[in-house]
Design an enzyme around this catalytic site. Structure first.
Site: not given
Length: 605
Positions: A136, A427, A445, A467, A492, A512-513
């Protein structure tokens, strides 16, 4: 053009075993363009065009792709071709993932790439161990609590924060690719770059999805010269079927092939990233060369939750995916969804309210556990989920005042306020099983479609910092997902491996968020409870409830449930729900599926 490129990718080095690949001090030669017929004759194999056609036909018919040895499912046929090349030569799932991601960053740049981040879940076919790697993005060292607030202390409008350098976090994907290959790869590192370099130099056909998204986002893409020159040549959006080349990306890939991730996090590429971020007109950011130099991938303990005869395992904090998917399924474990069936409004009432309760916990507790204490184990403790699940034992929807965060067990108390961060859909997801029994699930993503809209060295830069919660406190109480230097924003993304008797049974994930969580949970239920094959489970119409409104997929059979769900007290909204699920069922053989809502396919042998 597309057919010959697919064929060329399939045969790239297929006639050359791994042991005979180029030495580490040379860049892989680029494949020559060949026709499908020449490819088939040269390697004695069915052409990749035929494999693509078979995969697309199976997807359209709602049938899984079958194989005995290996399988790869991803969002674009060219990326799947690159992975198939590696797996056919005896490479591992980690090797194939690198090749797939490098091509996705070229042909699907709006969704993922070198300028973004990823979470990876790995099952080792030799040791039986599950490992998760956190790639991340991180907040820059110069990030302040008020980074996304105006002079009055009020949160910026979302796209005012997104577009430009302010939203760019330190990318993690290049480091993750290298770390996964170091741990589990066996192919020559440079060989994994061949197909992506070939496509970047020689060009690829712009897909319908990419063309449509460029047209929709043209105004934002036009704000920055390098981005506009690539996506809006001559001032017009890219057209479907046009041949697109990216020489800057090819040069970046050559650097990474020769120097590894160090060639990204220092040197000319790093300098260009920092310059692009800090000089972004109208909205400069604070990313520095030091942020890039200090970036590290983190191994974290997987999060697993019991469901029926399975253990549903995935990525823990800073991802909320495994926890929230696990909570939804854990609360439903005491209800006979199989008897109710997929057309039952009662079944979807249970699923919807379980999701609402899980999202209430998500908003209160979940964030980067390196920075804030979290009740990670308590959130998926069976007794806690049983207690929360008892709230669903009713005939109508839960009243709003009952949908509150619970009190999961943990070793000390901390007071947090509810988060309000927005996570929009984009993503991409990759599922791979190799011939050695290894399984990989990776969601990747750059956050919002086209990320920050800034390009550097041939790729788009992320907007992951948005985010974080734009507010730091609510009524004087701190928010767990507030920004801090070095912190990773909550996500997510839900790369998942469903285990049965200690072995993978399903490898799944989606873009898809924040709706990713609902897409993955629904598909697992369809597969585990309703007996659907993996392709049917992915194609099942979406019904997703996060915060009270029940989103039903427009133009699908889900619309028939609108009236009965409204009668139970839900607010119902028919809308597009564009997931991108990719899954592989592991049993006596392999069965793969790809979401019919996007361009991806599953291929195996």
């Amino acid at each position: 053009m597309t057919r010959s490129l697919l064929a060329a990718l399939l045969c790239t080095a297929l006639a050359t075993p791994l042991a005979a690949q180029q030495s580490a001090d040379t860049v892989a030669p680029e494949p020559a363009t060949q026709t499908p017929a020449a490819t088939q004759g040269a390697v004695g194999l069915v052409s990749y065009d035929a494999m693509v056609a078979a995969a697309q036909e199976a997807k359209a018919a709602g049938e899984p792709v079958m194989s005995d040895d290996w399988m790869v499912a991803a969002a674009n046929p060219l990326a799947v071709a690159a992975g198939a090349n590696i797996l056919r030569k005896g490479g591992t799932a980690a090797d194939a993932m690198v090749a797939v991601q490098l091509v996705l960053g070229l042909v699907e740049p709006q969704s993922s790439g070198l300028g973004g981040g990823a979470f990876l879940v790995w099952y080792d076919g030799t040791t039986g161990e599950l490992t998760t790697l956190d790639g991340r993005e991180t907040a820059p060292r110069a990030a302040t609590p008020t980074l996304f607030q105006d002079e009055a202390g009020e949160p910026l409008k979302f796209f005012d924060a997104v577009v430009g350098g302010l939203s760019v976090g330190t990318p993690g994907t290049p480091a993750l690719l290298e770390e996964a290959h170091r741990r589990w790869g066996q192919a020559n590192w440079q060989s994994l770059f061949s197909d992506a370099i070939f496509l970047a130099k020689n060009g690829f056909s712009v897909s319908p999805r990419l063309a449509a998204l460029v047209e929709r986002d043209a105004e934002r893409l036009s704000r920055f010269p390098a981005t506009a020159a690539y996506f809006l040549p001559d001032g017009r959006p890219l057209q479907e079927g046009a041949t697109l080349r990216n020489s800057a990306y090819a040069e970046t890939l050559r650097t990474l092939a020769a120097e590894g991730a160090a060639g990204f996090y220092a040197g000319p590429i790093a300098a260009e990233i920092v310059r692009t971020v800090r000089e972004a007109e109208g909205n400069p950011g604070v990313l520095s060369a030091v942020d890039l130099a200090l970036y590290q991938v983190i191994e974290r303990a997987p999060v697993c939750a019991a469901y029926r005869a399975y253990e549903v395992c995935g990525m823990g904090p800073p991802s909320s995916g495994a926890l929230t998917v696990g909570q939804i399924l854990g609360m439903l474990d005491g209800y006979d969804l199989a008897a109710l069936g997929p057309q039952s409004a009662d079944a979807w009432r249970l699923i919807g309210d379980a999701s609402r309760l899980a999202f209430a916990d998500r908003g209160r507790y979940m964030a980067d556990s390196d920075f804030v204490p979290m009740p990670t184990d308590g959130l998926v403790e069976p007794a806690y989920l049983d207690e929360r699940g008892m709230m669903l034992d009713r005939e109508d929807a839960l009243p709003t005042d009952m949908v509150e965060p619970g009190q999961p067990p943990w070793d000390h108390a901390t007071l947090w306020a509810d988060d309000e961060s927005l996570e929009l859909p984009s993503t991409s997801h990759i599922s791979i099983v190799d011939s050695y029994g290894n399984a990989l699930s990776m969601t990747t993503t750059i956050e919002n479609g086209f990320g920050s809209r800034l390009m550097a060295a041939g790729f788009l830069l992320n907007n992951e910092l948005t985010d974080f919660s734009f507010r730091t406190h609510r009524n004087g109480v701190p928010i767990a997902n507030r920004i801090a230097p070095g912190k990773r924003p909550r996500s997510s993304m839900s790369p998942t491996i469903v285990m049965q008797d200690g072995k993978p049974a399903l490898v799944i994930g989606s873009p898809g968020g924040s709706r990713i969580i609902g897409y993955v949970a629904k598909s697992i239920i369809a597969w585990a409870d309703w007996g659907m094959n993996v392709q049917e489970a992915l194609a099942l119409p979406h019904l997703v409830n996060r915060f009270g409104t029940y989103d039903l997929e427009e133009g699908s059979a889900a619309a028939a449930l609108a009236e009965p769900l409204a009668g139970m007290g839900f607010e119902v909204n028919l809308r597009g729900l564009n997931s991108g699920l990719h899954a592989i069922e592991v049993g006596d053989g392999l069965q793969g599926g790809a979401d019919p809502r996007r361009e991806g396919i599953a291929v195996g042998e």
